[in-house]
Design a protein around this motif. Structure first.
Motif, short mmCIF file in Angstrom:
data_model
loop_
_atom_site.label_atom_id
_atom_site.label_comp_id
_atom_site.label_asym_id
_atom_site.label_seq_id
_atom_site.Cartn_x
_atom_site.Cartn_y
_atom_site.Cartn_z
N ASP A 4 0.86 -1.19 0.00
CA ASP A 4 0.00 0.00 0.00
C ASP A 4 0.89 1.24 0.00
N MET A 5 0.56 2.20 -0.86
CA MET A 5 1.32 3.45 -0.90
C MET A 5 0.34 4.62 -0.88
N ASP A 6 0.64 5.62 -0.09
CA ASP A 6 -0.12 6.86 -0.10
C ASP A 6 0.78 7.94 -0.70
N MET A 7 0.32 8.53 -1.81
CA MET A 7 1.13 9.52 -2.49
C MET A 7 0.21 10.63 -3.00
N LEU A 8 0.54 11.86 -2.65
CA LEU A 8 -0.23 13.02 -3.09
C LEU A 8 -1.72 12.85 -2.80
N PHE A 9 -2.02 12.43 -1.57
CA PHE A 9 -3.39 12.28 -1.07
C PHE A 9 -4.18 11.20 -1.81
N ARG A 10 -3.49 10.28 -2.49
CA ARG A 10 -4.16 9.15 -3.16
C ARG A 10 -3.52 7.86 -2.67
N LYS A 11 -4.30 6.81 -2.65
CA LYS A 11 -3.81 5.50 -2.22
C LYS A 11 -3.62 4.62 -3.45
N PHE A 12 -2.45 4.02 -3.54
CA PHE A 12 -2.12 3.08 -4.61
C PHE A 12 -1.85 1.73 -3.97
N VAL A 13 -2.33 0.66 -4.60
CA VAL A 13 -2.12 -0.69 -4.07
C VAL A 13 -1.48 -1.53 -5.17
N LEU A 14 -0.34 -2.15 -4.83
CA LEU A 14 0.41 -2.97 -5.78
C LEU A 14 0.51 -4.38 -5.23
N HIS A 15 0.17 -5.35 -6.08
CA HIS A 15 0.22 -6.77 -5.71
C HIS A 15 1.33 -7.44 -6.50
N PHE A 16 2.29 -8.05 -5.81
CA PHE A 16 3.37 -8.80 -6.45
C PHE A 16 2.98 -10.27 -6.44
N GLN A 17 3.13 -10.93 -7.59
CA GLN A 17 2.76 -12.34 -7.67
C GLN A 17 3.79 -13.07 -8.52
N GLY A 18 4.37 -14.12 -7.97
CA GLY A 18 5.30 -14.98 -8.72
C GLY A 18 4.63 -16.31 -8.97
N VAL A 19 4.56 -16.74 -10.24
CA VAL A 19 3.89 -17.99 -10.57
C VAL A 19 4.75 -18.80 -11.54
N CYS A 20 4.68 -20.12 -11.39
CA CYS A 20 5.37 -21.03 -12.31
C CYS A 20 4.78 -22.43 -12.15
N GLY A 21 5.07 -23.29 -13.09
CA GLY A 21 4.65 -24.68 -13.00
C GLY A 21 3.22 -24.92 -13.45
N GLY A 23 -0.80 -25.45 -13.27
CA GLY A 23 -1.88 -24.75 -12.59
C GLY A 23 -1.66 -23.25 -12.48
N VAL A 24 -0.80 -22.71 -13.34
CA VAL A 24 -0.47 -21.29 -13.28
C VAL A 24 -1.71 -20.43 -13.46
N GLN A 25 -2.54 -20.75 -14.42
CA GLN A 25 -3.70 -19.92 -14.72
C GLN A 25 -4.67 -19.87 -13.55
N LYS A 26 -4.95 -21.02 -12.93
CA LYS A 26 -5.86 -21.05 -11.79
C LYS A 26 -5.29 -20.27 -10.62
N TYR A 27 -4.01 -20.45 -10.34
CA TYR A 27 -3.36 -19.73 -9.24
C TYR A 27 -3.42 -18.22 -9.48
N HIS A 28 -3.17 -17.81 -10.72
CA HIS A 28 -3.18 -16.40 -11.08
C HIS A 28 -4.59 -15.82 -10.95
N GLU A 29 -5.61 -16.54 -11.43
CA GLU A 29 -6.99 -16.07 -11.33
C GLU A 29 -7.43 -15.96 -9.87
N ASP A 30 -7.04 -16.94 -9.05
CA ASP A 30 -7.36 -16.88 -7.62
C ASP A 30 -6.71 -15.67 -6.97
N GLY A 31 -5.47 -15.37 -7.37
CA GLY A 31 -4.75 -14.21 -6.84
C GLY A 31 -5.43 -12.90 -7.22
N LYS A 32 -5.92 -12.82 -8.46
CA LYS A 32 -6.63 -11.60 -8.89
C LYS A 32 -7.93 -11.42 -8.11
N ALA A 33 -8.66 -12.50 -7.89
CA ALA A 33 -9.92 -12.41 -7.12
C ALA A 33 -9.64 -11.97 -5.69
#
Length: 77
Positions: A4-21, A23-33
């Motif tokens: 979470d970052m607060d910059m110039l009175f706005r909040k930005f949220v960044l999600h880091f995700q590392g995937v491999c192997g 079931g990648v698509q299911k893991y990625h979709e679950d992470g987005k949800a």
């Protein structure tokens, strides 16, 4: 990992995700949800995802994706 970052009175949220192997698509979709639920807790409509994809068959780039009512800016590297 979610940052979470607060910059110039706005909040930005960044999600880091590392995937491999298998079931990648299911893991990625679950992470987005899960990330969209997190955005909802803070009443935000837009979030950023940085995906480290370690498969050979990846599409590197930046895309806008809509998941429900949320807008996700997704960068795949």
């Amino acid at each position: 990992m979610i940052l979470d970052m607060d910059m110039l009175f706005r909040k930005f949220v960044l999600h880091f995700q590392g995937v491999c192997g298998d079931g990648v698509q299911k893991y990625h979709e679950d992470g987005k949800a899960q990330f969209c639920e997190y955005l909802g807790r803070f009443q935000l409509d837009k979030g950023y995802i940085l995906v480290f994809l370690f498969n050979k068959e990846r599409m590197v780039g930046v895309q806008e994706k809509r998941v429900g009512e949320k807008l996700l800016m997704e960068a795949v590297v």
